[in-house]
Design a protein around this motif. Sequence first.
Motif, PDB file in Angstrom:
ATOM      1  N   GLY A 275     -34.377  -6.568  68.523  1.00 51.44           N
ATOM      2  CA  GLY A 275     -34.401  -5.445  69.454  1.00 51.44           C
ATOM      3  C   GLY A 275     -34.096  -4.136  68.746  1.00 51.44           C
ATOM      4  O   GLY A 275     -34.778  -3.130  68.955  1.00 51.44           O
ATOM      5  N   THR A 276     -33.092  -4.163  67.904  1.00 49.41           N
ATOM      6  CA  THR A 276     -32.713  -2.959  67.166  1.00 49.41           C
ATOM      7  C   THR A 276     -33.864  -2.474  66.298  1.00 49.41           C
ATOM      8  O   THR A 276     -34.208  -1.299  66.297  1.00 49.41           O
ATOM      9  N   LEU A 277     -34.481  -3.407  65.579  1.00 50.02           N
ATOM     10  CA  LEU A 277     -35.587  -3.023  64.691  1.00 50.02           C
ATOM     11  C   LEU A 277     -36.758  -2.459  65.479  1.00 50.02           C
ATOM     12  O   LEU A 277     -37.433  -1.543  65.042  1.00 50.02           O
ATOM     13  N   ARG A 278     -36.975  -3.006  66.670  1.00 54.88           N
ATOM     14  CA  ARG A 278     -38.139  -2.573  67.455  1.00 54.88           C
ATOM     15  C   ARG A 278     -37.928  -1.269  68.206  1.00 54.88           C
ATOM     16  O   ARG A 278     -38.882  -0.569  68.511  1.00 54.88           O
ATOM     17  N   TYR A 279     -36.658  -0.960  68.511  1.00 58.63           N
ATOM     18  CA  TYR A 279     -36.449   0.192  69.381  1.00 58.63           C
ATOM     19  C   TYR A 279     -35.507   1.277  68.869  1.00 58.63           C
ATOM     20  O   TYR A 279     -35.425   2.337  69.475  1.00 58.63           O
ATOM     21  N   ALA A 280     -34.795   1.003  67.776  1.00 57.57           N
ATOM     22  CA  ALA A 280     -33.821   2.000  67.315  1.00 57.57           C
ATOM     23  C   ALA A 280     -34.512   3.275  66.845  1.00 57.57           C
ATOM     24  O   ALA A 280     -35.669   3.245  66.423  1.00 57.57           O
ATOM     25  N   ARG A 281     -33.795   4.392  66.955  1.00 57.58           N
ATOM     26  CA  ARG A 281     -34.346   5.670  66.521  1.00 57.58           C
ATOM     27  C   ARG A 281     -33.721   6.168  65.224  1.00 57.58           C
ATOM     28  O   ARG A 281     -34.253   7.039  64.564  1.00 57.58           O
ATOM     29  N   ILE A 282     -32.554   5.630  64.892  1.00 57.16           N
ATOM     30  CA  ILE A 282     -31.897   5.992  63.637  1.00 57.16           C
ATOM     31  C   ILE A 282     -31.542   4.695  62.928  1.00 57.16           C
ATOM     32  O   ILE A 282     -30.952   3.800  63.530  1.00 57.16           O
ATOM     33  N   ASP A 338     -33.269   8.253  57.624  1.00 53.35           N
ATOM     34  CA  ASP A 338     -32.894   7.256  58.639  1.00 53.35           C
ATOM     35  C   ASP A 338     -33.818   7.326  59.857  1.00 53.35           C
ATOM     36  O   ASP A 338     -34.141   6.305  60.460  1.00 53.35           O
ATOM     37  N   LEU A 339     -34.277   8.528  60.205  1.00 48.64           N
ATOM     38  CA  LEU A 339     -35.213   8.671  61.327  1.00 48.64           C
ATOM     39  C   LEU A 339     -36.573   8.077  60.981  1.00 48.64           C
ATOM     40  O   LEU A 339     -37.164   7.334  61.762  1.00 48.64           O
ATOM     41  N   PHE A 340     -37.049   8.411  59.784  1.00 45.70           N
ATOM     42  CA  PHE A 340     -38.362   7.906  59.378  1.00 45.70           C
ATOM     43  C   PHE A 340     -38.336   6.396  59.157  1.00 45.70           C
ATOM     44  O   PHE A 340     -39.312   5.700  59.437  1.00 45.70           O
ATOM     45  N   ARG A 341     -37.195   5.898  58.647  1.00 45.28           N
ATOM     46  CA  ARG A 341     -37.069   4.450  58.437  1.00 45.28           C
ATOM     47  C   ARG A 341     -37.197   3.729  59.771  1.00 45.28           C
ATOM     48  O   ARG A 341     -37.903   2.730  59.899  1.00 45.28           O
ATOM     49  N   ALA A 342     -36.533   4.273  60.796  1.00 45.10           N
ATOM     50  CA  ALA A 342     -36.590   3.659  62.123  1.00 45.10           C
ATOM     51  C   ALA A 342     -38.025   3.687  62.657  1.00 45.10           C
ATOM     52  O   ALA A 342     -38.515   2.694  63.207  1.00 45.10           O
ATOM     53  N   LYS A 343     -38.707   4.799  62.437  1.00 42.58           N
ATOM     54  CA  LYS A 343     -40.082   4.945  62.932  1.00 42.58           C
ATOM     55  C   LYS A 343     -40.996   3.928  62.234  1.00 42.58           C
ATOM     56  O   LYS A 343     -41.802   3.260  62.869  1.00 42.58           O
ATOM     57  N   LEU A 344     -40.806   3.843  60.929  1.00 38.43           N
ATOM     58  CA  LEU A 344     -41.621   2.923  60.130  1.00 38.43           C
ATOM     59  C   LEU A 344     -41.440   1.480  60.611  1.00 38.43           C
ATOM     60  O   LEU A 344     -42.409   0.732  60.793  1.00 38.43           O
ATOM     61  N   LEU A 345     -40.184   1.092  60.830  1.00 37.95           N
ATOM     62  CA  LEU A 345     -39.902  -0.277  61.276  1.00 37.95           C
ATOM     63  C   LEU A 345     -40.486  -0.530  62.662  1.00 37.95           C
ATOM     64  O   LEU A 345     -41.039  -1.591  62.924  1.00 37.95           O
ATOM     65  N   ARG A 346     -40.364   0.470  63.551  1.00 37.27           N
ATOM     66  CA  ARG A 346     -40.941   0.314  64.898  1.00 37.27           C
ATOM     67  C   ARG A 346     -42.438   0.074  64.799  1.00 37.27           C
ATOM     68  O   ARG A 346     -42.994  -0.805  65.451  1.00 37.27           O
ATOM     69  N   GLU A 347     -43.075   0.868  63.962  1.00 37.56           N
ATOM     70  CA  GLU A 347     -44.534   0.721  63.824  1.00 37.56           C
ATOM     71  C   GLU A 347     -44.909  -0.647  63.282  1.00 37.56           C
ATOM     72  O   GLU A 347     -45.825  -1.292  63.753  1.00 37.56           O
ATOM     73  N   ASN A 355     -51.737  -4.016  70.359  1.00 37.94           N
ATOM     74  CA  ASN A 355     -53.098  -4.345  70.771  1.00 37.94           C
ATOM     75  C   ASN A 355     -53.175  -4.735  72.242  1.00 37.94           C
ATOM     76  O   ASN A 355     -54.096  -4.372  72.944  1.00 37.94           O
ATOM     77  N   SER A 356     -52.164  -5.488  72.691  1.00 34.53           N
ATOM     78  CA  SER A 356     -52.213  -5.977  74.068  1.00 34.53           C
ATOM     79  C   SER A 356     -51.698  -4.924  75.067  1.00 34.53           C
ATOM     80  O   SER A 356     -52.168  -4.854  76.192  1.00 34.53           O
ATOM     81  N   VAL A 357     -50.743  -4.133  74.641  1.00 38.58           N
ATOM     82  CA  VAL A 357     -50.207  -3.106  75.541  1.00 38.58           C
ATOM     83  C   VAL A 357     -50.805  -1.752  75.161  1.00 38.58           C
ATOM     84  O   VAL A 357     -50.749  -1.352  74.009  1.00 38.58           O
ATOM     85  N   GLU A 358     -51.364  -1.093  76.128  1.00 36.46           N
ATOM     86  CA  GLU A 358     -52.046   0.172  75.853  1.00 36.46           C
ATOM     87  C   GLU A 358     -51.112   1.235  75.303  1.00 36.46           C
ATOM     88  O   GLU A 358     -51.400   1.899  74.324  1.00 36.46           O
ATOM     89  N   LYS A 359     -49.937   1.363  75.941  1.00 37.82           N
ATOM     90  CA  LYS A 359     -49.027   2.415  75.533  1.00 37.82           C
ATOM     91  C   LYS A 359     -48.231   1.968  74.307  1.00 37.82           C
ATOM     92  O   LYS A 359     -47.275   1.225  74.426  1.00 37.82           O
ATOM     93  N   GLY A 360     -48.637   2.433  73.172  1.00 41.66           N
ATOM     94  CA  GLY A 360     -47.968   2.010  71.938  1.00 41.66           C
ATOM     95  C   GLY A 360     -46.782   2.903  71.625  1.00 41.66           C
ATOM     96  O   GLY A 360     -46.520   3.883  72.312  1.00 41.66           O
ATOM     97  N   GLU A 361     -46.104   2.528  70.577  1.00 35.33           N
ATOM     98  CA  GLU A 361     -44.923   3.275  70.163  1.00 35.33           C
ATOM     99  C   GLU A 361     -45.274   4.632  69.563  1.00 35.33           C
ATOM    100  O   GLU A 361     -44.452   5.510  69.505  1.00 35.33           O
ATOM    101  N   GLU A 362     -46.523   4.764  69.109  1.00 35.38           N
ATOM    102  CA  GLU A 362     -46.847   5.943  68.316  1.00 35.38           C
ATOM    103  C   GLU A 362     -46.774   7.243  69.097  1.00 35.38           C
ATOM    104  O   GLU A 362     -46.761   8.308  68.547  1.00 35.38           O
ATOM    105  N   LYS A 363     -46.746   7.122  70.416  1.00 30.88           N
ATOM    106  CA  LYS A 363     -46.683   8.367  71.183  1.00 30.88           C
ATOM    107  C   LYS A 363     -45.295   9.002  71.130  1.00 30.88           C
ATOM    108  O   LYS A 363     -45.115  10.155  71.459  1.00 30.88           O
ATOM    109  N   TYR A 364     -44.302   8.198  70.695  1.00 30.00           N
ATOM    110  CA  TYR A 364     -42.973   8.790  70.521  1.00 30.00           C
ATOM    111  C   TYR A 364     -42.916   9.523  69.195  1.00 30.00           C
ATOM    112  O   TYR A 364     -43.447   9.064  68.198  1.00 30.00           O
ATOM    113  N   ASP A 365     -42.247  10.637  69.247  1.00 30.63           N
ATOM    114  CA  ASP A 365     -42.033  11.345  67.995  1.00 30.63           C
ATOM    115  C   ASP A 365     -40.770  10.808  67.331  1.00 30.63           C
ATOM    116  O   ASP A 365     -39.943  10.195  67.978  1.00 30.63           O
ATOM    117  N   VAL A 366     -40.636  11.052  66.033  1.00 29.95           N
ATOM    118  CA  VAL A 366     -39.360  10.700  65.421  1.00 29.95           C
ATOM    119  C   VAL A 366     -38.305  11.681  65.918  1.00 29.95           C
ATOM    120  O   VAL A 366     -37.190  11.406  66.064  1.00 29.95           O
TER     121      VAL A 366
END
Lengths: 366, 184
Positions: A275-282, A338-347, A355-366
Amino acid sequence: MNLEHFLKSDGPSWLEVKGSDADIVMSTRIRLARNLVGYRFPLSFDEQEAKQIDQVVTQALLNRKNGDHFFSHFTIKEMPALQRQVLVEKHLISPLLAKKEKSASVVISNDESISVMVNEEDHLRIQCLSPGFQLYETYELANQLDRYLEKHIPYAFEESFGYLTSCPTNVGTGLRASVMVHLPALTMSKQMKAIIQTLTRLGMVVRGIYGEGSENLGNIYQISNQITLGKSEEEILNDLQNVVEQIIQNERNARQLIMQQAPIALEDRIQRSLGTLRYARIMTSEEAASCLSNVRLGIDLDIIKDVPLSILNECMILIQQGFVQQYAGTTLQATERDLFRAKLLREKLNAKTKNSVEKGEEKYDV
Amino acid sequence: MICEHCKTNQATVTVTQIINGQKSERHYCEVCAAQFHPFNVDFQNEEQFPLAQLVSNWFGLQIWKSETNEKQQSNTQTTTSCPGCGFTFRQFLNEGKLGCPKCYETFSSKLPQVLEKIQSGTKHNGKVPGSSKNNHLLLKKQIETTREQLQLAIVEERFEDAAKLRDEIKEMERKLEVGGVDTP
C-alpha cells in the motif's frame, strides 16, 4: 552502442528472475582482478602509463571476434557525474572508478552481463553478472573472456603469488565471487549477526548491496569470498556455493517459522508495504528499500499475487538517487528526490492496474 | 555505544591501539569491523596516522618494529625500495597496497608474513595463464550433479534414465579431456 542504452531504466539482464533459488538469491557476480606486466599499478602510475594500458586493453576487447558479446567503450572522464552515478547503481562500474582522474574506462557488453573496468584499483577488473544463483556459469563467462585476454595482453603473473594485484587481498586467483541474497526472515528473527560472524570466520564477507554503510537496507546482503590466495578457483566457488546453500535453507526455515507463528502480523506488514509503495507521496530510499523487501517476501510466500518479481528487482535499482534524478531529468535536492522516488514507484507498481482502470495515477502531480 | 564508522549500528568491537605507550580505543559494529580488513580501511575523511597504526596493529606490531629496526640497522646495506615503482615496505604498510607487479619480487621475503594473516596460504594454488588447470569448473560441476542424478535414478530403479545420464556423463568427460566448453 551509445551510453543511453546503459542509462535507461530497464532492468539489466542480470536482474531477470531465474533459477530454483530466485526467491532468495537475486544475482551472482564474478570479478577477476588482472594487471599488465611492465606498468605500475593505478595507485602509482602516471597518465602516460594509464593511457597506454587503456588503449591496449580496450583494443583487445573491441577487436574480439568469435565472442557472443558486443562491447561498447566509455571513457570515465568524458561522462557527466550523474551518468557515472547511474552506472555505479547498475553495478556496471565501481564508485572508485567513477572518481578516477587519470585515464580510466569501462567496456560493457550490450546485455550488461559483462563489464571490464580499466584502471580501477587494478589495470583490469573483469566483472560478470548473472541473474539468480549461478556461480559456476558466471565464472565460466568471466574465465572465457580472461582466457581470450591473456592471449593478447601479457598479465603480471608469478608462480608462487599467482595473479599479481595492487592489493594483497586480491592476489592469487584475483577472484571475488559474490552472491546477492534477500534474507528478510533471518533479519527479522535477528539471526544475521551470528551468521555474519560465522561467515567471517569461514573467510567470507557480508555487505549490503547499496554499498558500505547500508548494511541491511532492504534486507539484501552480498556474500563474497575474502580469500584469494592458497585456494583454487574451484575451492573458492565450492566453499561459497556450500555456504550460500546453507543460508538459503536457514532463510526458508525462518520464513516457515514466521508464517506459522505470526501469519496475520506478517501479512499485515507485507500488505501495508505494498500500500505504501502504491500510494505514498514521499519516499526515502530507506523506506522504499524496506517496503520493497516486504513485498518481495510477500510474493515469495504467495501472499501477493498480482505483482511480478521482475518489477520488484527493477525497483530495487531504480530507487537509488542517481536513477531517481535520471528519471526526473535533472539533479535534485534530497527532499525532491523523495517526491520523485514515490512517483516512480507508484508508476511502476500501478502499471498493471492502469490498463484495467481508466483513471491512472499519472494524473496526479508529484 | 554507536559505531564510529557507520554511526548507526551498536558498537560491539573495540580496537585498541598502543602507539608509543599511548593507548587509544575505537569502537565499531560487527559489520564495519569485519570490513576493516587491513587493506580495505575507508578512512578517507580521517587523518592518515590512525590508518597506519591500525594496519600495523593488524599485522602485529612485530612487523612494524622489525621494519623500523631494520631501517635503522641496515641503512647502508641493501635498499628496500622497489626498482619498479620506488615503493618501500613501509609505504606498503601505510597504503595497504603495492606500487607495481615488481613489488611482489622486491618484498618476497616479507610479504608472506602479511599474506598469512589475510589469506588462507601464501602459495598460489589456482589457475595459471595458458594452462587448462581449473578451467572447466562448470563442466566438472555438471558431471558431479549428473552423477548424483545417476545414483538417484539407480536407487529408484529408473534404468532408462540412468542409461541416458551415464551417456551424458561420458560425453561430458570426453569434452573435459579435449578442452571442452572453453573455446575462446
